[in-house]
Design a protein around this motif. Structure first.
Motif, short mmCIF file in Angstrom:
data_model
loop_
_atom_site.label_atom_id
_atom_site.label_comp_id
_atom_site.label_asym_id
_atom_site.label_seq_id
_atom_site.Cartn_x
_atom_site.Cartn_y
_atom_site.Cartn_z
N ASP A 199 50.37 -8.52 15.52
CA ASP A 199 51.60 -8.53 14.74
C ASP A 199 52.70 -9.22 15.53
N PRO A 200 53.29 -10.28 14.97
CA PRO A 200 54.40 -10.94 15.67
C PRO A 200 55.60 -10.01 15.75
N ASP A 201 56.32 -10.08 16.86
CA ASP A 201 57.50 -9.24 17.06
C ASP A 201 58.68 -9.71 16.22
N ASP A 202 58.80 -11.00 16.04
CA ASP A 202 59.94 -11.61 15.39
C ASP A 202 59.60 -11.92 13.94
N GLU A 203 60.46 -11.51 13.00
CA GLU A 203 60.22 -11.76 11.58
C GLU A 203 60.16 -13.24 11.24
N LEU A 204 60.73 -14.09 12.07
CA LEU A 204 60.75 -15.52 11.80
C LEU A 204 59.69 -16.29 12.59
N HIS A 205 58.95 -15.61 13.40
CA HIS A 205 57.94 -16.28 14.22
C HIS A 205 56.87 -16.93 13.33
N VAL A 206 56.62 -18.21 13.55
CA VAL A 206 55.59 -18.92 12.80
C VAL A 206 54.23 -18.60 13.43
N PHE A 207 53.38 -17.90 12.66
CA PHE A 207 52.05 -17.56 13.18
C PHE A 207 50.96 -18.43 12.56
N GLY A 208 51.33 -19.25 11.59
CA GLY A 208 50.35 -20.14 10.98
C GLY A 208 51.02 -21.27 10.23
N VAL A 209 50.29 -22.37 10.11
CA VAL A 209 50.78 -23.54 9.39
C VAL A 209 49.63 -24.08 8.55
N THR A 210 49.93 -24.41 7.29
CA THR A 210 49.00 -25.20 6.49
C THR A 210 49.71 -26.49 6.14
N VAL A 211 48.95 -27.57 6.16
CA VAL A 211 49.48 -28.87 5.81
C VAL A 211 48.56 -29.43 4.72
N ASP A 212 49.10 -29.58 3.52
CA ASP A 212 48.35 -30.14 2.39
C ASP A 212 48.77 -31.59 2.20
N MET A 213 47.77 -32.46 2.16
CA MET A 213 48.00 -33.89 1.95
C MET A 213 47.23 -34.31 0.71
N SER A 214 47.91 -34.88 -0.29
CA SER A 214 47.25 -35.29 -1.53
C SER A 214 46.96 -36.78 -1.51
N PHE A 215 45.75 -37.09 -1.92
CA PHE A 215 45.27 -38.47 -1.97
C PHE A 215 44.72 -38.73 -3.38
N PRO A 216 44.42 -39.97 -3.70
CA PRO A 216 43.88 -40.26 -5.04
C PRO A 216 42.60 -39.47 -5.37
N ASN A 217 41.78 -39.20 -4.36
CA ASN A 217 40.51 -38.53 -4.64
C ASN A 217 40.51 -37.04 -4.31
N GLY A 218 41.66 -36.45 -4.00
CA GLY A 218 41.70 -35.01 -3.74
C GLY A 218 42.76 -34.63 -2.73
N VAL A 219 42.57 -33.42 -2.20
CA VAL A 219 43.54 -32.84 -1.26
C VAL A 219 42.83 -32.49 0.04
#
Length: 168
Positions: free
Chosen positions: A36-56
């Motif tokens: 459990d992160p101590d700080d409510e604003l701490h980033v514990f994960g990132v997703t990066v979605d990139m859309s292309f003509p044939n999918g994501v």
């Protein structure tokens, strides 16, 4: 552990991608085996979605080093964070996401971005944040999130290197 997956059945691939992506977007830190992160604003994960003509394509990185890349066409690299180079690039991605989180707003959507755009979703104990920008603007360095975009591509590059070396 490092697994490369390809589904022959496109509907199976779409289902698998959707499930993995939703888990990354919805799971609580404890469900992911993260402390459990101590700080409510701490980033514990990132997703990066990139859309292309044939999918994501979706890149996922968590604070424990877990790193995966999967696409709606059935390609996936799971467990890349077990490799030091990938884990280091993922930590840098999370650090930069934390540093640039002010460019993001509260997020309730799970939709991928339109073609040619990139959506960053930051997981924090206080809620999910996101921002979407044009890929060409991000690549040019003209977006506040350009450093995060380039760090995400550094992670993808490391995943690709490991995959290519494994395939020999």
């Amino acid at each position: 552990m490092f697994r490369r997956r390809r589904h022959d059945d496109p509907s199976d691939a779409a289902g698998a991608t959707k499930e993995l992506r939703l888990r990354a977007l919805q799971a609580e830190p404890a469900e992911l085996g993260l402390p459990d992160p101590d700080d409510e604003l701490h980033v514990f994960g990132v997703t990066v979605d990139m859309s292309f003509p044939n999918g994501v394509a979706t890149l996922v990185a968590f604070a424990d080093g877990s790193t995966s890349l999967y696409t709606s066409t059935g390609f996936g690299i799971i467990g890349g964070g077990a490799h030091p180079e990938v884990a280091a690039a993922s930590r840098e991605l999370l650090r930069l996401a934390e540093e640039h989180r002010a460019a993001c707003a509260p997020d309730a959507s799970e939709d991928p971005p339109p073609q040619g755009f990139v959506t960053f979703r930051l997981r924090t104990p206080g809620g999910r944040l996101s921002a979407t920008d044009d890929e060409s603007v991000l690549a040019s360095g003209d977006s506040p999130l350009s450093p995060v975009f380039h760090a995400a591509h550094d992670v993808i590059t490391e995943l690709r290197r490991i995959d290519e070396a494994r395939r020999g």
